[in-house]
Design a protein around this motif. Sequence first.
Motif, PDB file in Angstrom:
ATOM      1  N   TYR A 188      -9.528  53.320  74.832  1.00  0.00           N
ATOM      2  CA  TYR A 188      -8.881  51.776  74.323  1.00  0.00           C
ATOM      3  C   TYR A 188     -10.145  50.860  74.103  1.00  0.00           C
ATOM      4  O   TYR A 188     -10.161  50.132  73.480  1.00  0.00           O
ATOM      5  N   LEU A 189     -11.029  51.048  75.249  1.00  0.00           N
ATOM      6  CA  LEU A 189     -12.062  49.874  75.359  1.00  0.00           C
ATOM      7  C   LEU A 189     -12.846  50.520  74.232  1.00  0.00           C
ATOM      8  O   LEU A 189     -13.737  49.457  73.505  1.00  0.00           O
ATOM      9  N   PHE A 190     -13.170  51.615  74.153  1.00  0.00           N
ATOM     10  CA  PHE A 190     -14.199  52.134  73.085  1.00  0.00           C
ATOM     11  C   PHE A 190     -13.556  51.459  71.740  1.00  0.00           C
ATOM     12  O   PHE A 190     -14.350  51.236  70.697  1.00  0.00           O
ATOM     13  N   TRP A 191     -12.290  51.862  71.300  1.00  0.00           N
ATOM     14  CA  TRP A 191     -11.758  51.091  70.171  1.00  0.00           C
ATOM     15  C   TRP A 191     -11.942  49.732  69.907  1.00  0.00           C
ATOM     16  O   TRP A 191     -12.255  49.225  68.881  1.00  0.00           O
ATOM     17  N   GLN A 192     -11.683  49.077  71.074  1.00  0.00           N
ATOM     18  CA  GLN A 192     -11.705  47.452  70.749  1.00  0.00           C
ATOM     19  C   GLN A 192     -13.103  47.147  70.517  1.00  0.00           C
ATOM     20  O   GLN A 192     -13.554  46.419  69.764  1.00  0.00           O
ATOM     21  N   ARG A 193     -14.187  47.779  71.326  1.00  0.00           N
ATOM     22  CA  ARG A 193     -15.491  47.485  71.161  1.00  0.00           C
ATOM     23  C   ARG A 193     -15.984  47.917  69.918  1.00  0.00           C
ATOM     24  O   ARG A 193     -16.811  47.043  69.118  1.00  0.00           O
ATOM     25  N   SER A 194     -15.440  49.080  69.378  1.00  0.00           N
ATOM     26  CA  SER A 194     -15.990  49.445  67.953  1.00  0.00           C
ATOM     27  C   SER A 194     -15.394  48.420  66.929  1.00  0.00           C
ATOM     28  O   SER A 194     -16.048  48.211  65.874  1.00  0.00           O
ATOM     29  N   ARG A 195     -14.303  47.997  67.243  1.00  0.00           N
ATOM     30  CA  ARG A 195     -13.655  46.935  65.981  1.00  0.00           C
ATOM     31  C   ARG A 195     -14.382  45.674  66.086  1.00  0.00           C
ATOM     32  O   ARG A 195     -14.469  44.942  65.125  1.00  0.00           O
ATOM     33  N   ARG A 196     -14.672  45.212  67.201  1.00  0.00           N
ATOM     34  CA  ARG A 196     -15.135  43.925  67.675  1.00  0.00           C
ATOM     35  C   ARG A 196     -16.656  43.921  66.987  1.00  0.00           C
ATOM     36  O   ARG A 196     -17.011  43.101  66.125  1.00  0.00           O
ATOM     37  N   HIS A 197     -17.346  45.037  66.890  1.00  0.00           N
ATOM     38  CA  HIS A 197     -18.668  45.152  66.562  1.00  0.00           C
ATOM     39  C   HIS A 197     -18.522  45.488  64.926  1.00  0.00           C
ATOM     40  O   HIS A 197     -19.618  45.964  64.441  1.00  0.00           O
ATOM     41  N   ARG A 198     -17.442  45.848  64.461  1.00  0.00           N
ATOM     42  CA  ARG A 198     -17.250  46.224  62.855  1.00  0.00           C
ATOM     43  C   ARG A 198     -17.990  47.677  62.620  1.00  0.00           C
ATOM     44  O   ARG A 198     -18.808  47.689  61.619  1.00  0.00           O
ATOM     45  N   THR A 199     -17.973  48.731  63.257  1.00  0.00           N
ATOM     46  CA  THR A 199     -18.600  49.912  63.225  1.00  0.00           C
ATOM     47  C   THR A 199     -17.823  50.890  62.327  1.00  0.00           C
ATOM     48  O   THR A 199     -18.056  51.869  62.004  1.00  0.00           O
ATOM     49  N   PHE A 200     -16.677  50.299  61.807  1.00  0.00           N
ATOM     50  CA  PHE A 200     -15.797  51.051  60.929  1.00  0.00           C
ATOM     51  C   PHE A 200     -15.061  49.939  60.089  1.00  0.00           C
ATOM     52  O   PHE A 200     -14.751  48.846  60.377  1.00  0.00           O
ATOM     53  N   ASP A 201     -14.817  50.522  58.823  1.00  0.00           N
ATOM     54  CA  ASP A 201     -14.118  49.802  57.826  1.00  0.00           C
ATOM     55  C   ASP A 201     -12.744  49.520  58.416  1.00  0.00           C
ATOM     56  O   ASP A 201     -11.903  50.488  58.603  1.00  0.00           O
ATOM     57  N   LEU A 202     -12.114  48.380  58.419  1.00  0.00           N
ATOM     58  CA  LEU A 202     -10.617  48.318  59.037  1.00  0.00           C
ATOM     59  C   LEU A 202      -9.647  49.068  58.131  1.00  0.00           C
ATOM     60  O   LEU A 202      -8.572  49.154  58.456  1.00  0.00           O
ATOM     61  N   ASP A 203     -10.087  49.142  56.762  1.00  0.00           N
ATOM     62  CA  ASP A 203      -8.830  49.749  55.931  1.00  0.00           C
ATOM     63  C   ASP A 203      -8.737  51.018  56.197  1.00  0.00           C
ATOM     64  O   ASP A 203      -7.929  51.753  55.852  1.00  0.00           O
ATOM     65  N   LYS A 204      -9.936  51.711  56.813  1.00  0.00           N
ATOM     66  CA  LYS A 204      -9.761  53.050  57.152  1.00  0.00           C
ATOM     67  C   LYS A 204      -9.903  53.428  58.760  1.00  0.00           C
ATOM     68  O   LYS A 204     -10.296  54.410  59.176  1.00  0.00           O
ATOM     69  N   GLU A 205      -9.047  52.458  59.396  1.00  0.00           N
ATOM     70  CA  GLU A 205      -9.076  52.492  60.599  1.00  0.00           C
ATOM     71  C   GLU A 205      -8.370  53.646  61.171  1.00  0.00           C
ATOM     72  O   GLU A 205      -8.782  54.431  62.433  1.00  0.00           O
ATOM     73  N   PHE A 206      -7.395  54.125  60.571  1.00  0.00           N
ATOM     74  CA  PHE A 206      -6.440  55.464  60.993  1.00  0.00           C
ATOM     75  C   PHE A 206      -7.481  56.425  61.004  1.00  0.00           C
ATOM     76  O   PHE A 206      -7.416  57.294  61.772  1.00  0.00           O
ATOM     77  N   ALA A 244      -3.470  31.248  70.512  1.00  0.00           N
ATOM     78  CA  ALA A 244      -2.924  31.553  68.977  1.00  0.00           C
ATOM     79  C   ALA A 244      -4.031  32.194  68.262  1.00  0.00           C
ATOM     80  O   ALA A 244      -3.818  32.973  67.367  1.00  0.00           O
ATOM     81  N   LYS A 245      -5.483  31.683  68.598  1.00  0.00           N
ATOM     82  CA  LYS A 245      -6.522  32.413  67.682  1.00  0.00           C
ATOM     83  C   LYS A 245      -6.631  33.868  68.060  1.00  0.00           C
ATOM     84  O   LYS A 245      -6.732  34.649  67.032  1.00  0.00           O
ATOM     85  N   MET A 246      -6.648  34.273  69.229  1.00  0.00           N
ATOM     86  CA  MET A 246      -6.685  35.499  69.589  1.00  0.00           C
ATOM     87  C   MET A 246      -5.480  36.386  69.036  1.00  0.00           C
ATOM     88  O   MET A 246      -5.716  37.417  68.257  1.00  0.00           O
ATOM     89  N   LYS A 247      -4.226  35.932  68.934  1.00  0.00           N
ATOM     90  CA  LYS A 247      -2.859  36.528  68.273  1.00  0.00           C
ATOM     91  C   LYS A 247      -3.246  36.821  66.773  1.00  0.00           C
ATOM     92  O   LYS A 247      -2.976  37.741  66.184  1.00  0.00           O
ATOM     93  N   ARG A 248      -3.788  35.684  66.342  1.00  0.00           N
ATOM     94  CA  ARG A 248      -4.114  35.709  64.729  1.00  0.00           C
ATOM     95  C   ARG A 248      -5.019  36.827  64.492  1.00  0.00           C
ATOM     96  O   ARG A 248      -5.224  37.535  63.467  1.00  0.00           O
ATOM     97  N   ARG A 249      -6.142  36.755  65.442  1.00  0.00           N
ATOM     98  CA  ARG A 249      -7.295  37.864  65.106  1.00  0.00           C
ATOM     99  C   ARG A 249      -6.685  39.275  65.222  1.00  0.00           C
ATOM    100  O   ARG A 249      -7.147  39.965  64.375  1.00  0.00           O
ATOM    101  N   ILE A 250      -5.899  39.498  66.023  1.00  0.00           N
ATOM    102  CA  ILE A 250      -5.336  40.747  66.255  1.00  0.00           C
ATOM    103  C   ILE A 250      -4.477  41.082  65.055  1.00  0.00           C
ATOM    104  O   ILE A 250      -4.606  42.208  64.335  1.00  0.00           O
ATOM    105  N   LYS A 251      -3.549  40.220  64.458  1.00  0.00           N
ATOM    106  CA  LYS A 251      -2.995  40.222  63.308  1.00  0.00           C
ATOM    107  C   LYS A 251      -3.820  40.608  62.164  1.00  0.00           C
ATOM    108  O   LYS A 251      -3.523  41.491  61.149  1.00  0.00           O
ATOM    109  N   LEU A 252      -4.999  40.031  61.867  1.00  0.00           N
ATOM    110  CA  LEU A 252      -5.787  39.941  60.818  1.00  0.00           C
ATOM    111  C   LEU A 252      -6.443  41.313  60.811  1.00  0.00           C
ATOM    112  O   LEU A 252      -6.727  42.232  59.676  1.00  0.00           O
TER     113      LEU A 252
END
Length: 272
Positions: A188-206, A244-252
């Motif tokens: 879980y932490l690896f996924w969050q860290r990778s998402r935060r540093h944009r190491t993958f395309d969000l459209d291809k996250e799956f 609210a900013k954190m919840k918006r970021r998760i949704k985006l």
Amino acid sequence: GFVYRWITKAEFAKLRDEPTPQIKQFPLDSMILKILQIKWGEPQRLLAQTIDPPDLNTIDMSYQTLLDIGAITPTCAPEDPQKGQQLRAKLLSRKAITEEDLVSFSSRFEVTKIGRVVANLSAETLPAVLVLYGAVFGVLDEALVLAAIASKKSPVLTPATIAVESSKAVYDYAQHSQSDLIAGLHGYLFWQRSRRHRTFDLDKEFEWCRERRLSLFWLREVEDLVVQLREELSRFHYCAAPSAKMKRRIKLHRRAVIPGTVDAVIEHGLAV
């Protein structure tokens, strides 16, 4: 119309006519704690009157668990003999029991401050206590993730069809801890860290998650529960509420659609 079942007839014949009632799936210690919190008398007497009562053979063990973690404490409040006798008569005759009857029938235990916090968290009893210990020892973020994984499911994929690869994935994420729970935390932490540093395309996250033996569905389920637990914990001033900013970021960040989910069906239907 037509009914399509993706299992064999033999497997279908083994299925129950009706699903197991929710009350029998819910942990007994959690039910006891919630009943004691609202002061509705002895939990076992109330639960015994439900349409599908849970198995009460282990109720003493559930009480002991709650005592061990400090969620309840014995009370010396004496039971009113006359009211107790009247309520027992109602129970035996299966007559309607009012809320006033339940409140007047004192319990042998009362809920402590810790018990009130545990009863209001969206997690089972022991994971909820883990969260409290995490807050005390300064590792709340990790404790919240562990509690969410224990309540939901580990995000590390372990399909039985590829047992060797599954075991290797758990071993790699566990980092020699020999713990499936720690493996889920690291994944879980690896996924969050990778998402935060944009190491993958969000459209291809799956696809990114699948290549790394992670379930995007369970990662998001754990993330939602972590946010919910933090919000509930903030009411008792253990931490700050999610902004609210954190919840918006998760949704985006949730741009990738997981195949087989309702979102995928809706998107496919709109595309067609």
